[in-house]
Structures are given as C-alpha cells and as structure tokens.
Design a protein around this motif. Structure first.
Motif, PDB file in Angstrom:
ATOM      1  N   ILE A 169      -1.803  -5.580  11.447  1.00 25.21           N
ATOM      2  CA  ILE A 169      -0.589  -5.458  10.639  1.00 25.21           C
ATOM      3  C   ILE A 169      -0.700  -4.185   9.807  1.00 25.21           C
ATOM      4  O   ILE A 169      -1.636  -4.035   9.018  1.00 25.21           O
ATOM      5  N   VAL A 170       0.251  -3.285   9.998  1.00 27.93           N
ATOM      6  CA  VAL A 170       0.250  -2.002   9.285  1.00 27.93           C
ATOM      7  C   VAL A 170       1.299  -2.048   8.181  1.00 27.93           C
ATOM      8  O   VAL A 170       2.498  -2.223   8.451  1.00 27.93           O
ATOM      9  N   LEU A 171       0.858  -1.904   6.945  1.00 30.77           N
ATOM     10  CA  LEU A 171       1.779  -1.896   5.809  1.00 30.77           C
ATOM     11  C   LEU A 171       2.549  -0.580   5.766  1.00 30.77           C
ATOM     12  O   LEU A 171       2.041   0.467   6.169  1.00 30.77           O
ATOM     13  N   SER A 226       0.853  -1.199   0.000  1.00 32.72           N
ATOM     14  CA  SER A 226       0.000   0.000   0.000  1.00 32.72           C
ATOM     15  C   SER A 226       0.881   1.238   0.000  1.00 32.72           C
ATOM     16  O   SER A 226       2.097   1.174   0.206  1.00 32.72           O
ATOM     17  N   ASP A 227       0.249   2.370  -0.243  1.00 30.64           N
ATOM     18  CA  ASP A 227       0.880   3.683  -0.065  1.00 30.64           C
ATOM     19  C   ASP A 227       2.161   3.863  -0.871  1.00 30.64           C
ATOM     20  O   ASP A 227       3.175   4.323  -0.356  1.00 30.64           O
ATOM     21  N   LEU A 228       2.087   3.510  -2.161  1.00 35.27           N
ATOM     22  CA  LEU A 228       3.216   3.782  -3.036  1.00 35.27           C
ATOM     23  C   LEU A 228       3.240   5.252  -3.461  1.00 35.27           C
ATOM     24  O   LEU A 228       4.297   5.804  -3.723  1.00 35.27           O
ATOM     25  N   HIS A 229       2.063   5.867  -3.556  1.00 28.29           N
ATOM     26  CA  HIS A 229       1.947   7.277  -3.955  1.00 28.29           C
ATOM     27  C   HIS A 229       2.695   7.512  -5.271  1.00 28.29           C
ATOM     28  O   HIS A 229       3.476   8.456  -5.393  1.00 28.29           O
ATOM     29  N   LEU A 267       6.040  -9.295   7.347  1.00 29.53           N
ATOM     30  CA  LEU A 267       6.125  -7.918   6.873  1.00 29.53           C
ATOM     31  C   LEU A 267       7.598  -7.528   6.793  1.00 29.53           C
ATOM     32  O   LEU A 267       8.313  -7.591   7.797  1.00 29.53           O
ATOM     33  N   SER A 268       8.043  -7.116   5.597  1.00 34.05           N
ATOM     34  CA  SER A 268       9.473  -6.839   5.410  1.00 34.05           C
ATOM     35  C   SER A 268       9.700  -5.610   4.538  1.00 34.05           C
ATOM     36  O   SER A 268       8.968  -5.383   3.563  1.00 34.05           O
ATOM     37  N   PRO A 269      10.749  -4.837   4.870  1.00 33.18           N
ATOM     38  CA  PRO A 269      11.171  -3.751   3.980  1.00 33.18           C
ATOM     39  C   PRO A 269      12.166  -4.274   2.954  1.00 33.18           C
ATOM     40  O   PRO A 269      12.739  -5.363   3.126  1.00 33.18           O
ATOM     41  N   PHE A 270      12.364  -3.521   1.886  1.00 31.75           N
ATOM     42  CA  PHE A 270      13.410  -3.886   0.920  1.00 31.75           C
ATOM     43  C   PHE A 270      13.940  -2.610   0.280  1.00 31.75           C
ATOM     44  O   PHE A 270      13.242  -1.607   0.174  1.00 31.75           O
ATOM     45  N   GLU A 271      15.198  -2.678  -0.096  1.00 31.83           N
ATOM     46  CA  GLU A 271      15.851  -1.516  -0.689  1.00 31.83           C
ATOM     47  C   GLU A 271      15.404  -1.324  -2.149  1.00 31.83           C
ATOM     48  O   GLU A 271      15.130  -2.300  -2.849  1.00 31.83           O
ATOM     49  N   PHE A 272      15.346  -0.089  -2.593  1.00 29.86           N
ATOM     50  CA  PHE A 272      15.038   0.201  -3.979  1.00 29.86           C
ATOM     51  C   PHE A 272      16.233  -0.209  -4.852  1.00 29.86           C
ATOM     52  O   PHE A 272      17.383  -0.086  -4.421  1.00 29.86           O
ATOM     53  N   PRO A 273      15.958  -0.684  -6.068  1.00 39.30           N
ATOM     54  CA  PRO A 273      17.061  -1.040  -6.952  1.00 39.30           C
ATOM     55  C   PRO A 273      17.845   0.214  -7.353  1.00 39.30           C
ATOM     56  O   PRO A 273      17.281   1.310  -7.468  1.00 39.30           O
ATOM     57  N   GLN A 305      12.334   3.342   1.173  1.00 40.99           N
ATOM     58  CA  GLN A 305      12.415   1.916   0.880  1.00 40.99           C
ATOM     59  C   GLN A 305      11.015   1.392   0.598  1.00 40.99           C
ATOM     60  O   GLN A 305      10.032   2.108   0.791  1.00 40.99           O
ATOM     61  N   GLY A 306      10.924   0.167   0.121  1.00 43.68           N
ATOM     62  CA  GLY A 306       9.627  -0.444  -0.122  1.00 43.68           C
ATOM     63  C   GLY A 306       9.240  -1.375   1.012  1.00 43.68           C
ATOM     64  O   GLY A 306      10.080  -1.783   1.819  1.00 43.68           O
ATOM     65  N   TRP A 307       7.949  -1.698   1.080  1.00 45.44           N
ATOM     66  CA  TRP A 307       7.431  -2.625   2.087  1.00 45.44           C
ATOM     67  C   TRP A 307       6.455  -3.577   1.422  1.00 45.44           C
ATOM     68  O   TRP A 307       5.668  -3.176   0.560  1.00 45.44           O
ATOM     69  N   ALA A 308       6.490  -4.834   1.847  1.00 42.94           N
ATOM     70  CA  ALA A 308       5.523  -5.812   1.367  1.00 42.94           C
ATOM     71  C   ALA A 308       5.236  -6.813   2.474  1.00 42.94           C
ATOM     72  O   ALA A 308       6.131  -7.175   3.247  1.00 42.94           O
TER      73      ALA A 308
END
Length: 244
Positions: free
Chosen positions: A213-215, A6-9, A234-240, A221-224
C-alpha cells in the motif's frame, strides 16, 4: 481506527497544506486510536534547535491531538531525518524506526518511508548511506545554523533537478527489493510513502498473497489510509476551502 499518512512536506510556502493538516487533526484524527506519519512530514528539517515559529505551531497542534488521547508515531523521511527527541517530546509523539513492524487489525504490517526501496537510484542510495551514517548525523547536528540552512537548500535543489532527469522506474521502488524486505520481516502487508504514487498493489510473497500500500503525498489533495474493522482503505480528500 488507525490512520496513516505521509509526504505532507509541510512548509510556510504552502499554507493550503497546513490548513488541510490542521483541519485533519481537529476532525478525522481526533477519533483515531493512533496516527502514523511515515516520513517527509516537513519539507525540510535542519535540527530541533532550529525550530521556526511555523514548525512550533505544528508541534503544538500534534501535542493537542496527543493530549486528547491519540497516539502519534513519526518516522523519518528523506527530507526530515534530523527530527530528534526534543521535537518528539514537545509534540507528544514517538519516533518510529524505519523499517518497523506493527500490528494493525491483528496482522503484522511493515511500515517504511519507502526511499530505501528505490535501489535502482544508485546515486541517491549512496547519498542516503552517507547522510544516515551516525558520524555524519553528529556532524550535521553540530554545524552552525547558517551552514545547515545553506546545505539543506543545496540538497533540496539538487534532488529536484536530478529527479526530473531520471527515468520513472529509477525513482520508484525496486520490485525485487520489496519482496526481499517483506520476506525478511515475515509480513504480507507493506505500507510506505515517498514515491508519491498512491495505490494498492497485489503481490505474491512466496506462496502467500500479499499487498503493498503506497500512501499519497499532500499536494493538490490529501491522502490517508484508514485501518478499522472494515479493513484497509486508502482514500484521497479535498483540501478545505480558505475562509474569506
């Protein structure tokens, strides 16, 4: 495997987020049975008839994922509640009501964008009721494009200014509202976005253990949230990195 974000904006002014999302679609999401996007997918949406080339490219990327066999479900957020059936048909996705109960790992789970849980923000809640009224939606969709663009900019600027001035508890969810809506829908798991405060909160709903669970939002960074036989993660990940 099910994925929830969610919340990519998404907006042209943030090509780093767009690159990250397209990389996500072309990689991790291709293995998913379903992808749920719980609102504020776009930074702003003034109508399916006003789709820009940038928004059309995102639509095409979603369609490619859908054609590859991944089911896509999209929920309105407070920024993009004017997304309609034309976009969804072109993107190959299904518009999901807010709130909705779906089964994940055999468990009924309540999905929401999350803004309706922020009941202490009385000014926003009044505005939300007005903007989501069917008559208001009809009028908005039939305003001239120039008027819609001007109104969207005005609402966005006012929202940013007011959020900066409000206490943090006012722009977060109201705990009592969370418990009430979970009891109403008979669930032990609630998943939402909107607040940009990713976390897993342990709760008690009646005599049952529960969780909220809050996305996370996509910014630095991204979250999924991944749901599979191992559970909910629930995990974050770095942008390429940007190609040279």
């Amino acid at each position: 495997m099910i994925l929830l974000i969610s919340d990519l904006h998404l907006q042209e002014e943030r090509p780093d987020i767009t690159r990250a999302f397209l990389d996500f679609l072309g990689g991790h999401a291709r293995s998913a049975e379903a992808l749920y996007i719980l609102g504020d997918f776009f930074e702003a949406w003034i109508g399916d008839d006003a789709m820009t080339p940038f928004q059309s490219s995102i639509c095409a990327a979603l369609r490619a994922l859908s054609d590859g066999g991944t089911k896509i479900f999209l929920m309105h957020g407070n920024r993009d509640f004017l997304i309609g059936s034309t976009f969804c048909k072109k993107a190959g996705c299904t518009l999901l009501a807010d709130p909705s109960v779906v089964r994940l790992n055999g468990e009924p789970v309540l999905l929401m964008h999350g803004d309706s849980l922020c009941t202490l923000d009385e000014g926003y809640m009044r505005l939300r009721r007005v903007l989501r009224n069917p008559l208001t939606l009809f009028i908005l969709r039939h305003l001239p494009l120039a008027t819609r663009r001007k109104l969207a900019r005005k609402l966005r600027n006012e929202s940013r200014a007011q959020t900066r001035m409000k206490a943090s508890d006012i722009v977060d969810v109201t705990p009592e509202e969370v418990l009430q809506v979970m009891r109403q829908h008979g669930v032990s798991t609630l998943i939402h976005g909107h607040t940009h405060r990713p976390a897993v909160h342990a709760l008690q709903v009646g005599d049952r253990p529960a969780r909220r669970i809050v996305l996370g939002d996509w910014d630095a960074q991204g979250w999924a949230l991944q749901v599979d036989e191992q559970g909910f993660k629930l995990s974050p990940f770095e942008f390429p990195a940007q190609s040279a």
